[in-house]
Design a protein around this motif. Structure first.
Motif, short mmCIF file in Angstrom:
data_model
loop_
_atom_site.label_atom_id
_atom_site.label_comp_id
_atom_site.label_asym_id
_atom_site.label_seq_id
_atom_site.Cartn_x
_atom_site.Cartn_y
_atom_site.Cartn_z
N PRO A 143 0.80 -1.23 0.00
CA PRO A 143 0.00 0.00 0.00
C PRO A 143 0.83 1.28 0.00
CG PRO A 143 -1.02 -1.60 1.46
CD PRO A 143 0.29 -2.20 1.01
N TYR A 144 1.96 1.29 0.71
CA TYR A 144 2.78 2.50 0.77
C TYR A 144 3.52 2.78 -0.54
CZ TYR A 144 6.31 -1.03 1.95
OH TYR A 144 7.12 -2.14 1.95
N GLU A 145 3.45 1.85 -1.49
CA GLU A 145 4.14 2.02 -2.78
C GLU A 145 3.20 2.54 -3.87
OE1 GLU A 145 7.61 -1.24 -2.99
OE2 GLU A 145 5.61 -2.14 -2.96
N VAL A 146 1.93 2.71 -3.58
CA VAL A 146 0.96 3.10 -4.62
C VAL A 146 0.20 4.35 -4.19
CG1 VAL A 146 0.71 0.72 -5.42
CG2 VAL A 146 -0.90 1.64 -3.74
N SER A 147 -0.50 4.96 -5.14
CA SER A 147 -1.23 6.20 -4.88
C SER A 147 -2.54 5.93 -4.13
CB SER A 147 -1.54 6.90 -6.20
OG SER A 147 -2.52 6.15 -6.92
N GLY A 148 -3.15 7.01 -3.66
CA GLY A 148 -4.44 6.89 -2.98
C GLY A 148 -5.50 6.27 -3.86
N GLY A 149 -5.54 6.68 -5.12
CA GLY A 149 -6.52 6.12 -6.04
C GLY A 149 -6.30 4.63 -6.27
N GLN A 150 -5.03 4.22 -6.35
CA GLN A 150 -4.72 2.80 -6.54
C GLN A 150 -5.06 2.00 -5.28
OE1 GLN A 150 -0.66 3.55 -7.68
NE2 GLN A 150 -1.10 3.28 -9.86
N LYS A 151 -4.83 2.58 -4.11
CA LYS A 151 -5.22 1.92 -2.87
C LYS A 151 -6.74 1.70 -2.85
CE LYS A 151 -1.69 4.02 0.10
NZ LYS A 151 -1.49 4.97 1.21
N GLN A 152 -7.48 2.72 -3.28
CA GLN A 152 -8.94 2.59 -3.23
C GLN A 152 -9.42 1.55 -4.23
OE1 GLN A 152 -11.03 2.62 -1.09
NE2 GLN A 152 -11.85 4.71 -0.87
N ARG A 153 -8.74 1.42 -5.36
CA ARG A 153 -9.10 0.37 -6.31
C ARG A 153 -8.86 -1.02 -5.71
NH1 ARG A 153 -9.59 1.39 -11.97
NH2 ARG A 153 -9.94 3.62 -12.28
N ALA A 154 -7.78 -1.15 -4.97
CA ALA A 154 -7.52 -2.42 -4.28
C ALA A 154 -8.60 -2.69 -3.23
CB ALA A 154 -6.14 -2.40 -3.62
N ALA A 155 -9.03 -1.64 -2.55
CA ALA A 155 -10.09 -1.79 -1.55
C ALA A 155 -11.41 -2.21 -2.21
CB ALA A 155 -10.27 -0.49 -0.77
N VAL A 156 -11.68 -1.66 -3.38
CA VAL A 156 -12.88 -2.05 -4.13
C VAL A 156 -12.78 -3.51 -4.56
CG1 VAL A 156 -14.25 -1.63 -6.21
CG2 VAL A 156 -13.40 0.31 -4.89
N ALA A 157 -11.58 -3.92 -4.99
CA ALA A 157 -11.38 -5.32 -5.38
C ALA A 157 -11.62 -6.24 -4.19
CB ALA A 157 -9.95 -5.51 -5.91
N ARG A 158 -11.15 -5.85 -3.01
CA ARG A 158 -11.37 -6.65 -1.80
C ARG A 158 -12.87 -6.75 -1.50
NH1 ARG A 158 -8.88 -3.90 3.24
NH2 ARG A 158 -10.57 -2.49 2.69
N ALA A 159 -13.60 -5.65 -1.74
CA ALA A 159 -15.05 -5.66 -1.50
C ALA A 159 -15.78 -6.55 -2.49
CB ALA A 159 -15.60 -4.23 -1.59
N LEU A 160 -15.28 -6.60 -3.73
CA LEU A 160 -15.97 -7.34 -4.79
C LEU A 160 -15.66 -8.83 -4.79
CD1 LEU A 160 -15.50 -4.94 -7.84
CD2 LEU A 160 -17.67 -5.52 -6.74
N ILE A 161 -14.50 -9.22 -4.24
CA ILE A 161 -14.01 -10.58 -4.48
C ILE A 161 -14.87 -11.65 -3.81
CG2 ILE A 161 -12.39 -10.79 -2.53
CD1 ILE A 161 -10.39 -11.91 -4.80
#
Length: 255
Positions: A143-161
């Motif tokens: 997470p510390y290697e990516v932007s806020g928008g990319q973090k939120q996309r990962a969070a959306v992926a976690r919600a969808l999976i």
């Protein structure tokens, strides 16, 4: 068909010594259809965060019912709540709630790991979601290697999976810049068009204008609602802004 039904929900908080009571929700009633995209708005202290916590089965109402696909979540036993949330609900938060010691891939896998799924099945579920969210090349990063928008996309992926019945989003654009906000709202619209039901609490008129319906909470009740129907985003924005002005000035609002 209603996926979510909120019936006569009331929430009263009692202070530690029982001397005072605070009524956060007084009588909330609404339903959300399968495949709908609903935003909930209201001033600070209106009860919208309390309502979201109750919808998420993180808090229980003092009275009333929350029916998700006909099941009353209020009656679920405490020991069964975590499994129920993992199976039926996906969550997207303002501050992402990603673990810095896990890669994005492992963060996304977390609810499946807790459910006891095997790695091959988890990868099978992840690949199409990561492709749709355009984060395939980021999965091994932290997470510390990516932007806020990319973090939120990962969070959306976690919600969808987990293929949830309902996604609950709490101020999902609150920590994003304008470009990342636009990208996230495009993403929400896209996954909703794929059939995913979304309920989002937001202060952002821009975010709410992308939803199909906006509910306004005032003094612990649903005060007003706006259906988008054939309105453009700009027309919806203007309607929402007018309704928020009425909320702030204490006027009456018709349908």
């Amino acid at each position: 068909m209603s996926l979510l039904e909120v019936r006569n929900v009331k929430k009263v908080y009692t202070t530690r010594l029982g001397a005072n009571q605070v009524q956060a929700l007084s009588n909330v009633n609404f339903s959300v259809e399968d495949g709908e995209y609903v935003a909930i708005m209201g001033e600070s202290g209106s009860g919208k965060t309390t309502l979201l916590n109750i919808l998420a089965a993180l808090d229980r109402p003092t009275a009333g019912e929350i029916l998700l696909n006909g099941k009353n979540t209020v009656e679920i036993k405490n020991k069964e709540l975590s499994a129920f949330r993992r199976t039926n609900l996906g969550f997207v938060f303002q501050d992402f709630n990603l673990l810095d010691t896990f890669s994005l891939k492992d963060n996304i896998f977390l609810p499946l790991v807790l459910s006891g799924e095997q790695y091959p099945q988890m990868m099978q579920k992840l690949e199409p979601i990561a492709k749709k969210l355009e984060i395939t090349h980021l999965l091994e990063k932290y997470p510390y290697e990516v932007s806020g928008g990319q973090k939120q996309r990962a969070a959306v992926a976690r919600a969808l999976i987990t293929q949830p019945q309902l996604i609950l989003a709490d101020e999902p654009t609150g920590a994003l810049d304008s470009r990342s906000t636009d990208q996230l709202l495009d993403l929400f619209q896209s996954i909703n068009e794929d059939g995913q039901t979304i309920v989002m609490v937001t202060h952002s008129t821009k975010a709410a204008s992308r939803a199909k319906r906006v509910l306004f909470i005032k003094d612990g009740e649903v005060f007003h609602q706006i259906y988008k129907a054939n309105m453009s985003d700009e027309e919806m924005y203007a309607k929402i802004s007018a309704a928020l002005t009425v909320l702030a000035t204490g006027g009456e609002q018709g349908e």
